[in-house]
Design a protein around this motif. Structure first.
Motif, mmCIF file in Angstrom:
data_model
loop_
_atom_site.group_PDB
_atom_site.id
_atom_site.type_symbol
_atom_site.label_atom_id
_atom_site.label_comp_id
_atom_site.label_asym_id
_atom_site.label_seq_id
_atom_site.Cartn_x
_atom_site.Cartn_y
_atom_site.Cartn_z
ATOM 1 N N ASP A 136 -39.146 12.429 26.326
ATOM 2 C CA ASP A 136 -37.756 12.569 26.589
ATOM 3 C C ASP A 136 -37.542 12.294 28.027
ATOM 4 O O ASP A 136 -36.330 11.958 28.079
ATOM 5 C CB ASP A 136 -37.790 14.159 26.393
ATOM 6 N N ALA A 137 -38.545 12.820 28.991
ATOM 7 C CA ALA A 137 -37.897 12.353 30.223
ATOM 8 C C ALA A 137 -37.663 10.931 30.531
ATOM 9 O O ALA A 137 -36.982 10.580 31.613
ATOM 10 C CB ALA A 137 -39.002 12.952 31.324
ATOM 11 N N ALA A 138 -38.578 10.076 29.938
ATOM 12 C CA ALA A 138 -38.210 8.726 30.227
ATOM 13 C C ALA A 138 -37.085 8.144 29.637
ATOM 14 O O ALA A 138 -36.403 7.262 30.159
ATOM 15 C CB ALA A 138 -39.788 7.911 29.567
ATOM 16 N N LYS A 139 -36.923 8.587 28.508
ATOM 17 C CA LYS A 139 -35.599 8.212 27.949
ATOM 18 C C LYS A 139 -34.286 8.676 28.735
ATOM 19 O O LYS A 139 -33.234 7.893 28.857
ATOM 20 C CB LYS A 139 -35.227 8.746 26.479
ATOM 21 N N SER A 140 -34.376 9.750 29.214
ATOM 22 C CA SER A 140 -33.312 10.454 29.903
ATOM 23 C C SER A 140 -33.398 9.688 31.519
ATOM 24 O O SER A 140 -32.288 9.649 32.070
ATOM 25 C CB SER A 140 -33.733 12.044 30.267
ATOM 26 N N ALA A 141 -34.376 9.276 31.852
ATOM 27 C CA ALA A 141 -34.513 8.243 33.087
ATOM 28 C C ALA A 141 -33.842 6.842 32.866
ATOM 29 O O ALA A 141 -34.243 6.136 33.650
ATOM 30 C CB ALA A 141 -35.939 8.317 33.669
ATOM 31 N N SER A 142 -33.472 6.639 31.818
ATOM 32 C CA SER A 142 -33.002 5.278 31.468
ATOM 33 C C SER A 142 -33.979 4.200 31.144
ATOM 34 O O SER A 142 -33.690 3.042 31.403
ATOM 35 C CB SER A 142 -31.671 4.932 32.421
ATOM 36 N N ALA A 143 -34.977 4.524 30.814
ATOM 37 C CA ALA A 143 -35.854 3.553 30.148
ATOM 38 C C ALA A 143 -35.534 2.676 29.364
ATOM 39 O O ALA A 143 -34.655 3.270 28.258
ATOM 40 C CB ALA A 143 -37.433 4.128 29.907
ATOM 41 N N HIS A 144 -35.713 1.274 29.384
ATOM 42 C CA HIS A 144 -35.214 0.665 28.055
ATOM 43 C C HIS A 144 -35.800 0.766 26.914
ATOM 44 O O HIS A 144 -35.276 0.842 25.765
ATOM 45 C CB HIS A 144 -35.390 -1.051 28.578
ATOM 46 N N ARG A 145 -37.303 0.801 26.972
ATOM 47 C CA ARG A 145 -38.223 1.016 25.804
ATOM 48 C C ARG A 145 -39.160 1.872 26.184
ATOM 49 O O ARG A 145 -39.766 1.791 27.126
ATOM 50 C CB ARG A 145 -38.490 -0.119 24.997
ATOM 51 N N VAL A 146 -39.463 2.977 25.276
ATOM 52 C CA VAL A 146 -40.673 3.763 25.314
ATOM 53 C C VAL A 146 -41.757 3.736 24.311
ATOM 54 O O VAL A 146 -41.481 3.914 23.205
ATOM 55 C CB VAL A 146 -40.306 5.330 25.652
ATOM 56 N N THR A 147 -42.984 3.237 24.688
ATOM 57 C CA THR A 147 -43.977 3.075 23.725
ATOM 58 C C THR A 147 -44.872 4.292 24.024
ATOM 59 O O THR A 147 -45.415 4.518 25.032
ATOM 60 C CB THR A 147 -44.839 1.882 23.840
ATOM 61 N N ALA A 148 -45.147 5.021 22.901
ATOM 62 C CA ALA A 148 -45.991 6.137 22.962
ATOM 63 C C ALA A 148 -47.662 5.489 22.669
ATOM 64 O O ALA A 148 -47.954 5.214 21.699
ATOM 65 C CB ALA A 148 -46.085 7.331 22.065
ATOM 66 N N VAL A 149 -48.465 5.608 23.474
ATOM 67 C CA VAL A 149 -49.990 4.951 23.303
ATOM 68 C C VAL A 149 -50.764 6.242 23.157
ATOM 69 O O VAL A 149 -51.085 6.961 24.196
ATOM 70 C CB VAL A 149 -50.261 4.166 24.724
ATOM 71 N N ILE A 150 -51.259 6.358 21.883
ATOM 72 C CA ILE A 150 -52.004 7.374 21.377
ATOM 73 C C ILE A 150 -53.313 7.051 20.955
ATOM 74 O O ILE A 150 -53.643 6.596 19.755
ATOM 75 C CB ILE A 150 -51.307 8.369 20.499
ATOM 76 N N PRO A 151 -54.232 6.978 21.812
ATOM 77 C CA PRO A 151 -55.599 6.578 21.563
ATOM 78 C C PRO A 151 -56.261 7.350 20.513
ATOM 79 O O PRO A 151 -57.028 6.636 19.721
ATOM 80 C CB PRO A 151 -56.556 6.510 22.729
ATOM 81 N N TYR A 152 -55.935 8.554 20.444
ATOM 82 C CA TYR A 152 -56.571 9.445 19.505
ATOM 83 C C TYR A 152 -55.381 10.291 18.962
ATOM 84 O O TYR A 152 -54.944 11.215 19.503
ATOM 85 C CB TYR A 152 -57.627 10.288 20.075
ATOM 86 N N TYR A 153 -55.101 10.178 17.504
ATOM 87 C CA TYR A 153 -53.951 11.011 16.692
ATOM 88 C C TYR A 153 -54.888 11.977 15.997
ATOM 89 O O TYR A 153 -54.923 11.791 15.019
ATOM 90 C CB TYR A 153 -53.212 10.112 16.172
#
Length: 319
Positions: A79-96
């Protein structure tokens, strides 16, 4: 070939900073600067300490213990990255970790794997990069692109380089649901395949009803997606030894090692128990469980991140 000109930035939550740092080392970039604070009322705040504007942002966070804190931190970082105007955010989740809860197999329960997927998407993730989901159908709970990596190439390379004549051994799946994963590894090793017919009585109690395949006088490679309390693992090793297996080796993707797992593994009649570093294994567990070994998947994640960033195929990593 199209090359993404937007800056590549990799950040890490608190769950596995060592893996995130190793990924950045392989990419030849600096790990992004962010901080997470937890207040006395258990509220968490995440703050980025550099510009993310128009950046291609990757957030590395395993949903390991403490799972709820790590999940909340991931959501806040997205959420903070999107609010900071990141172009694209990828969640890297090694263990789900919630991937086990993929269906409604009891009345009045939540399908939490789907709920967590909804939370990650609602927070603003544009895509997800993960490894060895317990249930492949969890992939379908996401409406954003998901790149699902496999650790089998890392595990296969370890077994081939450290064990003589692996082709004469048998890959043993701990249950029928793991046959596809075990079969893929068996093909890489050019080894035979077997599986255990089991019934789970509770989270810590597993009952094996038989072994399908021949392991007599052979090395056995027990494979699974994760080790949690090690109940299934103990039963699998006992069944293999009772069926005449010689040396037993264990290789899994996620070494969660909770509850009595470390003590059970220390007493296990197995040569070694390998996991990858999708979950950070504390030093004290490695010292107590002398058979434990950790393999790195950082180069695999780094290559996948690079390919996502530049718009190349990720699936070709496994061809």
């Amino acid at each position: 070939m199209f090359l993404n000109q937007r800056p590549l930035k990799v950040f890490s939550g608190q769950s596995n900073r060592a893996l995130a740092q190793e990924i950045c080392d392989n990419l030849g970039i600096t790990l992004g600067n962010s901080e997470t604070q937890k207040f006395n009322n258990d509220n968490i705040i995440v703050r980025y300490q550099e510009s993310l504007r128009e950046a291609d942002v990757f957030i590395v966070q395993a949903l390991s213990t403490p799972t709820s804190d790590n999940l909340m931190e991931l959501l806040l970082m997205i959420d903070a990255a999107k609010s900071a105007s990141a172009h694209r955010v990828t969640a890297v989740i090694p263990y789900y970790s919630y991937a086990r809860s993929d269906k409604k197999d009891e009345p009045r329960i939540s399908i939490s794997a789907r709920l967590v997927a909804d939370l990650i998407q609602t927070a603003g993730a544009d895509r997800v990069l993960t490894m060895t989901l317990h249930s492949p159908q969890v992939h379908g709970f996401f409406k954003v692109p998901v790149d699902h990596l496999s650790s089998e190439v890392v595990i296969a390379n370890h077994l081939i380089t450290h064990i003589d004549n692996v082709q004469d051994g048998v890959v043993l799946a701990t249950d029928a649901g793991d046959i596809k994963r075990a079969s893929a590894l068996a093909r890489r090793l050019n080894a035979n395949l077997a599986f255990i017919d089991k019934r789970r009585l509770s989270d810590t109690n597993v009952q094996a009803r038989g072994l399908i395949g021949d392991v007599k006088d052979r090395k056995v490679f027990v494979v699974d997606d994760e080790i949690s309390t090690a109940g299934s693992l103990v039963e699998a090793v006992h069944v293999a030894k009772a069926a005449g297996a010689t040396d037993v080796y264990v290789a899994v993707t996620h070494g969660v090692y909770v509850g009595p797992a470390v003590e059970r593994i220390a007493a296990l009649d197995a040569v070694e128990v390998c996991s990858t570093n999708t979950v950070e294994v504390p030093e004290w567990k490695l010292e107590q469980g002398k058979k434990l070994k950790v393999l790195t998947v950082a180069p695999l994640f780094a290559e996948a991140i690079q390919r996502i960033h530049t718009g190349e195929s990720v699936s070709s990593l496994f061809e």
